[in-house]
Design a protein around this motif. Sequence first.
Motif, PDB file in Angstrom:
ATOM      1  N   ARG A 109     -10.380  36.780  12.242  1.00  0.00           N
ATOM      2  CA  ARG A 109     -10.761  35.637  11.316  1.00  0.00           C
ATOM      3  C   ARG A 109     -12.089  35.877  10.581  1.00  0.00           C
ATOM      4  O   ARG A 109     -12.097  35.290   9.367  1.00  0.00           O
ATOM      5  N   GLN A 110     -12.953  36.047  11.269  1.00  0.00           N
ATOM      6  CA  GLN A 110     -14.533  36.380  10.946  1.00  0.00           C
ATOM      7  C   GLN A 110     -14.455  37.091   9.505  1.00  0.00           C
ATOM      8  O   GLN A 110     -15.392  36.675   8.581  1.00  0.00           O
ATOM      9  N   GLN A 131     -12.736  35.672   6.574  1.00  0.00           N
ATOM     10  CA  GLN A 131     -13.711  34.393   6.049  1.00  0.00           C
ATOM     11  C   GLN A 131     -14.693  35.092   5.213  1.00  0.00           C
ATOM     12  O   GLN A 131     -15.037  34.181   4.280  1.00  0.00           O
ATOM     13  N   GLU A 141     -15.964  33.867   1.347  1.00  0.00           N
ATOM     14  CA  GLU A 141     -17.390  33.684   1.059  1.00  0.00           C
ATOM     15  C   GLU A 141     -17.957  34.725  -0.038  1.00  0.00           C
ATOM     16  O   GLU A 141     -19.025  34.428  -0.668  1.00  0.00           O
TER      17      GLU A 141
END
Length: 296
Positions: A26-27, A30, A34
């Motif tokens: 998930r990170q 993400q 970004e």
Amino acid sequence: KFSFLGPIIGAGSLKFILEEDNLKTRQTIQKCFENPGQRFGVEIRKPYLNDEYFYTNYWEFVSIQDQENQIIGILGIGHDITQLKGVELALKRSESFLNKAMDIGEIGAWDWNIDTNQISFSDQMIHIFPYPLAERVDPLDGWLQYIHPQDASLIAKQIAQALAGNNHEHEVEFRLIINNGEKPEIRYIYASGDKVVDEKTGENHIIGVVQDITLRKRIERHLIESLEFNKNIISHVQDGVIVLDKALRCQIWNHVLEEMTGIPSVRAIGIPIFEILSQCILLEAEYRKTFQQVLN
């Protein structure tokens, strides 16, 4: 490999990843939202029928943007490194098993004695680094001259950190220049290694494995170029173009459809088509009916 987990198309991707690796996945994704256009890699494990065995994949993710630079999805390309991870484990357990595993997986291994500055290689290293062994005695002076200039500083930094004990475990991808004719060949190499201490002698070593991933990189480039080509075609056609996934969620909503329906792409991407149609104030009833007939 994963059909036993149920249907894949339309399912949440985290379903096919070990729960312990969900957070870092998930990170990583993400970061793509970004930092549009940048690639981010992550190593994840996937379950198999036998709970004691896992597939290991190295995934690279990058955001997909429409003609207005709005993110409409994430492209992920995975490389099965299960064999490579198995070799790393074998490297710590058994030298004889390691040699056999490397022959099967076509993976090269090396062992650099930092204290004596002696280095040894597996036979597969000769195929990956096609230079005489005499030219590869010192990793710092020998290897860096064959690494692409744009990657050499990264490799030198990794080696310096390993020597300083600041980064015992490292993974890196770099380009290798092979001078085998008039036009140098570029190979892409994945490397992983650890700093260890010999229990018998107390000497410091950096041991690692390498794998030629040139073919995977070529496939990645082809997929990305194809994606960009298709996006360019869609952005220039004078007809409305919509692309749906299996769950009938909108993936592409071009500028012509924006004009026809009054709905911008940012309000259509990821939305089920029937919900979009219910908002199409500018779309004539006849076209809405046609849409529904086709989908039904």
